[in-house]
Scaffold this motif. Structure first.
Motif, PDB file in Angstrom:
ATOM      1  N   LYS A 374       0.832  -1.208   0.000  1.00  0.00           N
ATOM      2  CA  LYS A 374       0.000   0.000   0.000  1.00  0.00           C
ATOM      3  C   LYS A 374       0.865   1.255   0.000  1.00  0.00           C
ATOM      4  N   TRP A 375       1.944   1.235   0.764  1.00  0.00           N
ATOM      5  CA  TRP A 375       2.850   2.401   0.828  1.00  0.00           C
ATOM      6  C   TRP A 375       3.465   2.691  -0.541  1.00  0.00           C
ATOM      7  N   VAL A 376       3.904   1.665  -1.242  1.00  0.00           N
ATOM      8  CA  VAL A 376       4.484   1.856  -2.577  1.00  0.00           C
ATOM      9  C   VAL A 376       3.452   2.478  -3.522  1.00  0.00           C
ATOM     10  N   LEU A 377       2.241   1.969  -3.502  1.00  0.00           N
ATOM     11  CA  LEU A 377       1.206   2.475  -4.409  1.00  0.00           C
ATOM     12  C   LEU A 377       0.841   3.920  -4.101  1.00  0.00           C
ATOM     13  N   GLU A 378       0.903   4.312  -2.838  1.00  0.00           N
ATOM     14  CA  GLU A 378       0.596   5.690  -2.453  1.00  0.00           C
ATOM     15  C   GLU A 378       1.740   6.643  -2.771  1.00  0.00           C
ATOM     16  N   GLN A 379       2.975   6.183  -2.582  1.00  0.00           N
ATOM     17  CA  GLN A 379       4.142   7.057  -2.754  1.00  0.00           C
ATOM     18  C   GLN A 379       4.587   7.191  -4.203  1.00  0.00           C
ATOM     19  N   PHE A 380       4.351   6.173  -5.003  1.00  0.00           N
ATOM     20  CA  PHE A 380       4.889   6.137  -6.358  1.00  0.00           C
ATOM     21  C   PHE A 380       3.786   5.809  -7.365  1.00  0.00           C
ATOM     22  N   PRO A 381       3.119   6.848  -7.893  1.00  0.00           N
ATOM     23  CA  PRO A 381       2.025   6.615  -8.845  1.00  0.00           C
ATOM     24  C   PRO A 381       2.474   5.924 -10.123  1.00  0.00           C
ATOM     25  N   GLU A 382       3.765   5.931 -10.399  1.00  0.00           N
ATOM     26  CA  GLU A 382       4.284   5.245 -11.587  1.00  0.00           C
ATOM     27  C   GLU A 382       4.354   3.735 -11.410  1.00  0.00           C
ATOM     28  N   MET A 383       4.122   3.256 -10.186  1.00  0.00           N
ATOM     29  CA  MET A 383       4.201   1.820  -9.914  1.00  0.00           C
ATOM     30  C   MET A 383       2.800   1.205  -9.887  1.00  0.00           C
ATOM     31  N   ILE A 384       2.607   0.154 -10.664  1.00  0.00           N
ATOM     32  CA  ILE A 384       1.334  -0.558 -10.751  1.00  0.00           C
ATOM     33  C   ILE A 384       1.503  -1.966 -10.193  1.00  0.00           C
ATOM     34  N   LEU A 385       0.599  -2.374  -9.328  1.00  0.00           N
ATOM     35  CA  LEU A 385       0.609  -3.735  -8.783  1.00  0.00           C
ATOM     36  C   LEU A 385      -0.020  -4.681  -9.793  1.00  0.00           C
ATOM     37  N   ILE A 386       0.703  -5.760 -10.132  1.00  0.00           N
ATOM     38  CA  ILE A 386       0.178  -6.755 -11.056  1.00  0.00           C
ATOM     39  C   ILE A 386       0.179  -8.131 -10.396  1.00  0.00           C
ATOM     40  N   GLY A 394      -1.616 -18.069  -0.936  1.00  0.00           N
ATOM     41  CA  GLY A 394      -2.962 -17.522  -0.818  1.00  0.00           C
ATOM     42  C   GLY A 394      -2.965 -16.030  -1.065  1.00  0.00           C
ATOM     43  N   PRO A 395      -4.137 -15.415  -1.091  1.00  0.00           N
ATOM     44  CA  PRO A 395      -4.225 -13.960  -1.259  1.00  0.00           C
ATOM     45  C   PRO A 395      -3.767 -13.241  -0.002  1.00  0.00           C
ATOM     46  N   GLY A 396      -3.588 -11.933  -0.118  1.00  0.00           N
ATOM     47  CA  GLY A 396      -3.300 -11.141   1.067  1.00  0.00           C
ATOM     48  C   GLY A 396      -4.456 -11.229   2.050  1.00  0.00           C
ATOM     49  N   ILE A 397      -4.185 -10.913   3.298  1.00  0.00           N
ATOM     50  CA  ILE A 397      -5.214 -11.012   4.337  1.00  0.00           C
ATOM     51  C   ILE A 397      -6.295  -9.959   4.104  1.00  0.00           C
ATOM     52  N   LYS A 398      -7.507 -10.353   4.280  1.00  0.00           N
ATOM     53  CA  LYS A 398      -8.639  -9.481   4.016  1.00  0.00           C
ATOM     54  C   LYS A 398      -8.569  -8.213   4.854  1.00  0.00           C
ATOM     55  N   GLU A 399      -8.729  -7.079   4.183  1.00  0.00           N
ATOM     56  CA  GLU A 399      -8.701  -5.745   4.790  1.00  0.00           C
ATOM     57  C   GLU A 399      -7.333  -5.360   5.334  1.00  0.00           C
ATOM     58  N   ALA A 400      -6.317  -6.148   5.048  1.00  0.00           N
ATOM     59  CA  ALA A 400      -4.988  -5.862   5.603  1.00  0.00           C
ATOM     60  C   ALA A 400      -4.301  -4.739   4.840  1.00  0.00           C
ATOM     61  N   GLY A 401      -3.666  -3.843   5.574  1.00  0.00           N
ATOM     62  CA  GLY A 401      -2.826  -2.819   4.979  1.00  0.00           C
ATOM     63  C   GLY A 401      -3.540  -1.811   4.118  1.00  0.00           C
ATOM     64  N   GLY A 402      -4.859  -1.852   4.075  1.00  0.00           N
ATOM     65  CA  GLY A 402      -5.594  -0.914   3.236  1.00  0.00           C
ATOM     66  C   GLY A 402      -5.703  -1.351   1.795  1.00  0.00           C
ATOM     67  N   LEU A 403      -5.335  -2.590   1.468  1.00  0.00           N
ATOM     68  CA  LEU A 403      -5.453  -3.080   0.107  1.00  0.00           C
ATOM     69  C   LEU A 403      -6.917  -3.348  -0.231  1.00  0.00           C
ATOM     70  N   THR A 404      -7.270  -3.113  -1.500  1.00  0.00           N
ATOM     71  CA  THR A 404      -8.610  -3.441  -1.957  1.00  0.00           C
ATOM     72  C   THR A 404      -8.733  -4.949  -2.127  1.00  0.00           C
ATOM     73  N   GLU A 405      -9.949  -5.418  -2.330  1.00  0.00           N
ATOM     74  CA  GLU A 405     -10.180  -6.839  -2.542  1.00  0.00           C
ATOM     75  C   GLU A 405      -9.435  -7.321  -3.778  1.00  0.00           C
ATOM     76  N   GLU A 406      -9.419  -6.503  -4.816  1.00  0.00           N
ATOM     77  CA  GLU A 406      -8.705  -6.880  -6.034  1.00  0.00           C
ATOM     78  C   GLU A 406      -7.203  -6.937  -5.792  1.00  0.00           C
ATOM     79  N   GLN A 407      -6.668  -5.959  -5.085  1.00  0.00           N
ATOM     80  CA  GLN A 407      -5.229  -5.896  -4.842  1.00  0.00           C
ATOM     81  C   GLN A 407      -4.740  -7.069  -3.994  1.00  0.00           C
ATOM     82  N   ARG A 408      -5.506  -7.470  -2.998  1.00  0.00           N
ATOM     83  CA  ARG A 408      -5.050  -8.576  -2.146  1.00  0.00           C
ATOM     84  C   ARG A 408      -5.009  -9.896  -2.898  1.00  0.00           C
TER      85      ARG A 408
END
Length: 439
Positions: A374-386, A394-408
């Protein structure tokens, strides 16, 4: 079930964001952390060997040692991996007729992963113990057994972990001519059921945790690329990168201290690798905006240099299993995200446009994993999570770190098997995220 002796581990996990939403999950996680991964994995070097050849070697060793040999199997999608399942029958109690050897918790964890006992790990051995004698092996969870103890160590916090054959006597372990290396006890069995065959690593194959192998597959290095491994020691992932590239292109491998970089250089020499350049350098100071040339003779480097970057970041390492004890403090745990942010800031600056960054840890905490994404995505708009493919965790933990459902669901987290989306390979705790720099 035994738990890490540092009460901070449980308290901190309960109080952390990771379990603030689901405090009951702490017991499930702690039990999982204290159990030994049931699968042993080797990574074959396709430049020097093959799955067929190494499987035959494993089969010969296992069939000699065990009547009912454990299963050897491969993983679809990662052809360089070969796995060994655990044994069906394991010792549960020590034999009353055998003498006792006590080892420290670090050594004990290695024994439960299938290792033999090397000289530095032996805390105590009873007087009169002879070469070739069978002994019960215990682990001292509290760390109170004095080195060189010659009698039975009495403690409620010692745990039987297996039986082995004595290969060194007391005078070799504690006398004037102390042995600092070599196998002191060759394990014959352990309570985890992981085959006690030691480390069969060679230039042909390497004992390696499964998520670490997946991590380099997620990086997906291509022939002739320029790749940076920011925190590379001991070089296991670095050599995997080279193997997937066919030893073409250039891999810059860095670590802070010279002795750690020597481990990488040893692997370079043993494997006859040509494409790795290893340097002792602090990667938090790696980016220098004023450097414009393309030379890679020495760090630091200028911006936008690398096609792909692997940042297997320094972390709390509390995903390593089995976790029998821990000396980590609240101050130490809180320090890791600060270092990780410095490394990530440098990594973003060093990456070319359309370049790939893979971030990983062997921790289970939210702050070091989802929170860092989440910190990378907030600090660096040029970086896209794929999507971090191939996905086995498994996926990231639900609601963890402020990630959306898609991002986790783009990241992968290795934990208790019910969270895994791929093959059921029981492994250490691990986290992988993949980014692309779009501008």
């Amino acid at each position: 079930m035994f738990y890490p002796k540092s009460p901070f581990i449980k308290n901190q996990l309960v109080e952390s964001q990771l379990f603030s939403r689901n405090p009951s999950g702490i017991n499930t996680l702690l039990e999982w952390m204290c159990r030994t991964p049931s699968t042993t994995t080797y990574r074959i070097n396709p430049l020097l060997s093959s799955i067929t050849d190494f499987s035959a070697k494993l089969q010969a060793i296992l069939s000699t040692k065990y009547k009912n040999t454990p299963k050897i199997f491969s993983i679809n999608g990662i052809p360089e991996v070969i796995c060994i399942s655990k044994l069906d029958e394991v010792p549960k109690l020590p034999s009353k007729d055998l003498k006792e050897v006590m080892v420290d918790s670090s050594c004990g964890a290695a024994v439960l992963r299938g290792a033999h006992i090397f000289a530095p790990g032996v805390l105590s051995m009873q007087s009169g113990t002879k070469l070739g004698e069978m002994v019960n092996v215990f682990v001292d969870l509290e760390g109170k057994c004095k080195k060189g103890t010659s009698i039975v160590f009495e403690s409620e916090q010692k745990v039987f972990i297996g039986t082995g054959e004595v290969k060194m006597q007391r005078y070799q372990l504690y006398g004037e001519n102390i042995a600092n290396h070599g196998i002191a006890i060759e394990m014959l069995s352990n309570i985890s059921g992981v085959p006690s065959i030691g480390d069969l690593s060679s230039k042909d194959a390497l004992l390696q945790n499964f998520p670490s192998i997946v991590c380099v597959r997620v990086l997906d290095p291509q022939p002739n690329e320029l790749i940076l491994d920011m925190c590379a020691a001991p070089g296991n992932k670095t050599t995997h990168i080279v193997e997937l590239m066919g030893d073409t292109g250039t891999v810059i491998a860095l670590d802070k201290t010279e002795n750690k970089v020597d481990l990488i250089r040893q692997k370079i020499e043993i494997n006859g690798i040509k494409s790795i350049k290893a340097f002792a350098f602090d990667s938090t100071k790696l980016l220098h905006e004023s450097i414009n040339d393309s030379k890679l003779d020495n760090p630091p480097f200028g911006p936008c240099k690398f096609d792909r970057i692997l940042l297997d970041a320094p972390c709390s390492a509390i995903g390593n299993r089995p976790l029998l004890s821990s000396n980590i403090t609240p101050k130490m745990l809180k320090s890791y995200p600060n270092v990780q942010k410095k490394l990530l800031r440098n990594a973003v600056g060093l990456l070319k446009k359309n370049g790939v960054l893979v971030y990983s840890t062997c921790s289970v905490t939210e702050d070091e994993n989802e929170g860092m994404v989440k910190w990378v995505l907030e600090q660096f708009p040029e970086m896209i999570l794929i999507e971090a493919v191939p996905i086995f965790g498994g996926p990231g933990i639900k609601e963890a770190g402020g990630l959306t459902e898609e991002q986790r669901h783009l990241v992968q987290r290795f934990g208790p098997t019910e969270y895994n989306r791929g093959v059921p390979v029981d492994s250490i705790g691990f986290f992988i995220a993949k980014f692309v720099k779009i501008s």
